[in-house]
Design an enzyme around this catalytic site. Structure first.
Site, mmCIF file in Angstrom:
data_model
loop_
_atom_site.group_PDB
_atom_site.id
_atom_site.type_symbol
_atom_site.label_atom_id
_atom_site.label_comp_id
_atom_site.label_asym_id
_atom_site.label_seq_id
_atom_site.Cartn_x
_atom_site.Cartn_y
_atom_site.Cartn_z
ATOM 1 N N ASN A 10 -108.986 36.723 -27.500
ATOM 2 C CA ASN A 10 -108.765 38.000 -28.192
ATOM 3 C C ASN A 10 -108.323 37.827 -29.642
ATOM 4 O O ASN A 10 -108.604 38.681 -30.484
ATOM 5 C CB ASN A 10 -107.712 38.801 -27.414
ATOM 6 C CG ASN A 10 -107.208 39.984 -28.202
ATOM 7 O OD1 ASN A 10 -107.857 41.026 -28.291
ATOM 8 N ND2 ASN A 10 -106.030 39.827 -28.823
ATOM 9 N N VAL A 35 -104.608 29.626 -32.648
ATOM 10 C CA VAL A 35 -105.954 29.164 -32.290
ATOM 11 C C VAL A 35 -106.610 28.331 -33.393
ATOM 12 O O VAL A 35 -107.663 27.742 -33.163
ATOM 13 C CB VAL A 35 -106.870 30.341 -31.869
ATOM 14 C CG1 VAL A 35 -106.273 31.105 -30.706
ATOM 15 C CG2 VAL A 35 -107.190 31.262 -33.044
ATOM 16 N N LYS A 47 -118.316 37.268 -35.735
ATOM 17 C CA LYS A 47 -118.440 37.848 -34.395
ATOM 18 C C LYS A 47 -119.868 37.685 -33.850
ATOM 19 O O LYS A 47 -120.062 37.543 -32.641
ATOM 20 C CB LYS A 47 -118.019 39.321 -34.406
ATOM 21 C CG LYS A 47 -116.536 39.537 -34.742
ATOM 22 C CD LYS A 47 -115.607 39.042 -33.642
ATOM 23 C CE LYS A 47 -114.164 39.432 -33.911
ATOM 24 N NZ LYS A 47 -113.233 39.007 -32.850
ATOM 25 N N SER A 73 -117.415 42.555 -31.290
ATOM 26 C CA SER A 73 -117.298 43.828 -32.003
ATOM 27 C C SER A 73 -118.679 44.475 -32.070
ATOM 28 O O SER A 73 -119.697 43.767 -32.056
ATOM 29 C CB SER A 73 -116.806 43.534 -33.425
ATOM 30 O OG SER A 73 -116.967 44.662 -34.243
ATOM 31 N N GLY A 119 -103.546 35.860 -28.867
ATOM 32 C CA GLY A 119 -103.154 37.045 -29.632
ATOM 33 C C GLY A 119 -102.711 38.148 -28.694
ATOM 34 O O GLY A 119 -102.976 39.325 -28.928
ATOM 35 N N ARG A 132 -99.712 41.678 -29.341
ATOM 36 C CA ARG A 132 -99.794 43.065 -29.844
ATOM 37 C C ARG A 132 -101.229 43.570 -29.760
ATOM 38 O O ARG A 132 -102.145 42.822 -29.411
ATOM 39 C CB ARG A 132 -99.266 43.155 -31.286
ATOM 40 C CG ARG A 132 -100.049 42.380 -32.319
ATOM 41 C CD ARG A 132 -99.397 42.561 -33.701
ATOM 42 N NE ARG A 132 -99.878 41.625 -34.680
ATOM 43 C CZ ARG A 132 -100.859 41.870 -35.561
ATOM 44 N NH1 ARG A 132 -101.493 43.020 -35.535
ATOM 45 N NH2 ARG A 132 -101.194 40.960 -36.457
ATOM 46 N N TYR A 146 -116.566 38.963 -41.389
ATOM 47 C CA TYR A 146 -116.165 39.425 -40.047
ATOM 48 C C TYR A 146 -117.395 39.578 -39.154
ATOM 49 O O TYR A 146 -117.436 39.083 -38.026
ATOM 50 C CB TYR A 146 -115.421 40.750 -40.170
ATOM 51 C CG TYR A 146 -114.896 41.265 -38.854
ATOM 52 C CD1 TYR A 146 -113.757 40.699 -38.270
ATOM 53 C CD2 TYR A 146 -115.520 42.312 -38.177
ATOM 54 C CE1 TYR A 146 -113.268 41.173 -37.045
ATOM 55 C CE2 TYR A 146 -115.036 42.789 -36.973
ATOM 56 C CZ TYR A 146 -113.908 42.215 -36.412
ATOM 57 O OH TYR A 146 -113.428 42.680 -35.199
HETATM 58 N N1 LIG Z 1 -109.178 47.206 -33.454
HETATM 59 C C1 LIG Z 1 -110.498 47.331 -33.595
HETATM 60 O O1 LIG Z 1 -111.007 48.386 -34.051
HETATM 61 C C2 LIG Z 1 -111.409 46.222 -33.174
HETATM 62 C C3 LIG Z 1 -112.786 46.480 -33.152
HETATM 63 C C4 LIG Z 1 -113.655 45.480 -32.753
HETATM 64 C C5 LIG Z 1 -113.156 44.248 -32.381
HETATM 65 N N2 LIG Z 1 -111.815 44.006 -32.414
HETATM 66 C C6 LIG Z 1 -111.331 42.666 -32.005
HETATM 67 O O2 LIG Z 1 -110.364 42.771 -30.981
HETATM 68 C C7 LIG Z 1 -109.417 41.700 -31.092
HETATM 69 C C8 LIG Z 1 -108.008 42.263 -31.156
HETATM 70 O O3 LIG Z 1 -107.913 43.103 -32.296
HETATM 71 P P1 LIG Z 1 -106.684 44.069 -32.602
HETATM 72 O O4 LIG Z 1 -107.274 45.310 -33.123
HETATM 73 O O5 LIG Z 1 -105.758 44.114 -31.445
HETATM 74 O O6 LIG Z 1 -106.040 43.294 -33.838
HETATM 75 P P2 LIG Z 1 -104.541 43.126 -34.325
HETATM 76 O O7 LIG Z 1 -103.719 44.283 -33.916
HETATM 77 O O8 LIG Z 1 -104.641 42.766 -35.750
HETATM 78 O O9 LIG Z 1 -104.044 41.863 -33.475
HETATM 79 C C9 LIG Z 1 -104.628 40.615 -33.714
HETATM 80 C C10 LIG Z 1 -103.951 39.589 -32.824
HETATM 81 O O10 LIG Z 1 -104.556 38.311 -33.094
HETATM 82 C C11 LIG Z 1 -103.516 37.400 -33.376
HETATM 83 N N3 LIG Z 1 -103.960 36.296 -34.215
HETATM 84 C C12 LIG Z 1 -104.536 36.334 -35.433
HETATM 85 N N4 LIG Z 1 -104.763 35.080 -35.874
HETATM 86 C C13 LIG Z 1 -104.333 34.239 -34.897
HETATM 87 C C14 LIG Z 1 -104.288 32.842 -34.741
HETATM 88 N N5 LIG Z 1 -104.728 32.015 -35.705
HETATM 89 N N6 LIG Z 1 -103.800 32.314 -33.594
HETATM 90 C C15 LIG Z 1 -103.345 33.130 -32.621
HETATM 91 N N7 LIG Z 1 -103.336 34.472 -32.706
HETATM 92 C C16 LIG Z 1 -103.824 35.010 -33.844
HETATM 93 C C17 LIG Z 1 -102.411 38.231 -34.038
HETATM 94 O O11 LIG Z 1 -101.205 37.504 -34.012
HETATM 95 P P3 LIG Z 1 -99.981 37.815 -35.037
HETATM 96 O O12 LIG Z 1 -99.210 38.959 -34.427
HETATM 97 O O13 LIG Z 1 -99.218 36.536 -35.083
HETATM 98 O O14 LIG Z 1 -100.598 38.182 -36.361
HETATM 99 C C18 LIG Z 1 -102.452 39.439 -33.118
HETATM 100 O O15 LIG Z 1 -101.774 39.159 -31.918
HETATM 101 C C19 LIG Z 1 -109.817 40.921 -32.347
HETATM 102 O O16 LIG Z 1 -110.599 39.809 -31.982
HETATM 103 C C20 LIG Z 1 -110.646 41.923 -33.128
HETATM 104 O O17 LIG Z 1 -111.561 41.307 -34.010
HETATM 105 C C21 LIG Z 1 -110.920 44.969 -32.796
#
Ligand SMILES: NC(=O)c1ccc[n+]([C@@H]2O[C@H](COP(=O)([O-])OP(=O)(O)OC[C@H]3O[C@@H](n4cnc5c(N)ncnc54)[C@H](OP(=O)(O)O)[C@@H]3O)[C@@H](O)[C@H]2O)c1
Length: 238
Positions: free
Chosen positions: A91, A65, A166, A146, A14, A17, A162
């Site tokens: 990620n 994944v 995690k 998280s 991932g 972005r 979720y």
């Molecule tokens: N943002 C927060 O507040 C926050 C807080 C705690 C934890 N996290 C964790 O941090 C990580 C990144 O989050 P983010 O905020 O950057 O989220 P995001 O902007 O929604 O990005 C998610 C990424 O995961 C990819 N993805 C989803 N399903 C996938 C799959 N089956 N195979 C490969 N890639 C996949 C998406 O690809 P596409 O572009 O193809 O959809 C995207 O690149 C996640 O694990 C999230 O749970 C985030």
């Protein structure tokens, strides 16, 4: 402390972005060759181009994944083109059960999809890289967790799928780290905190800050921790 390893090959799932792209950027800045794992080849290429334009070494690899063949092909690409993978940042993640979901009214389709990506997807990626890391006697695996995974910090019922995915990823971190003790492979979980991305558009924390702990764990020296759960480079209560 021993010197930080440099010039490694890192796969960020991932990585096209959000926090993943920022982790890729920060690892690129540290001299790693970053393989941007992305479901869409075009998205991956675009992000890898962005990193190369900054002067970093990067390439894109198609990676969903939840698709075992896709993971297998990505690992083969890493081995054939770069000789292996030194760093895996698990990620990729989804958050598809919102505040309206209740554990007493489970939507098992949502729960299965969440576990499939956040837990099984990360587990399958780890399985694909560990044999190569074992041979190299070196590896860093970072699982993006998280604060919502913390049993001690959880006080409400929101987003059960979720949270559970995690929390299970945290346990995977602990058991994998235990199995890989003394192999040179360190396995840790990072919480980015509530960070502004497409997943959390209302958050104020920047991706630069959200990515920092994962990058720190991905570049740990050989005497660094393993089996831990960290936020802002400090241990989080489980
Ligand atoms: N943002 C927060 O507040 C926050 C807080 C705690 C934890 N996290 C964790 O941090 C990580 C990144 O989050 P983010 O905020 O950057 O989220 P995001 O902007 O929604 O990005 C998610 C990424 O995961 C990819 N993805 C989803 N399903 C996938 C799959 N089956 N195979 C490969 N890639 C996949 C998406 O690809 P596409 O572009 O193809 O959809 C995207 O690149 C996640 O694990 C999230 O749970 C985030």
């Amino acid at each position: 402390m021993t010197a930080e390893p440099e010039g490694k090959v890192a796969l960020v799932t991932g990585g096209n972005r959000g926090i993943g792209l920022e982790i890729a950027r920060q690892l690129g800045a540290r001299g790693h060759h970053v393989m941007v794992g992305a479901r869409s080849k075009a998205d991956g290429e675009s992000s890898a181009n962005e990193l190369r334009a900054l002067g970093f070494r990067s390439s894109a690899v198609e990676l969903d994944v939840t698709e075992p063949d896709s993971i297998h092909r990505a690992a083969l690409t890493a081995v054939s083109e770069f000789g292996g993978i030194d760093v895996l940042v698990n990620n990729a993640g989804i958050a598809i059960d919102g505040p309206g979901h209740r554990p007493s009214e489970p939507d098992f389709d949502t729960i299965r999809r969440t576990l499939d990506t956040n837990l099984i997807g990360s587990w399958a990626c780890a399985r694909a890289v560990v044999p190569h890391m074992r041979v190299a006697g070196f590896g860093r695996i970072v699982n993006m967790s998280s604060n919502m995974a913390s049993m001690e910090l959880t006080a409400d019922e929101e987003s059960p799928a979720y949270r559970i995915s995690k929390a299970a990823l945290n346990m995977l971190t602990v058991v994998l780290a235990a199995e890989l003790r003394s192999t040179g492979i360190l396995v840790n979980a990072a919480s980015p905190g509530y960070t502004r991305t497409r997943m959390s558009p209302n958050a104020t924390r920047t991706v630069e800050v959200g990515a920092d702990t994962a990058v720190w764990l991905a570049t740990l020296p050989s005497d660094g921790p393993s089996g831990g759960y960290f936020y802002d480079r400090s241990p989080l209560p489980w």
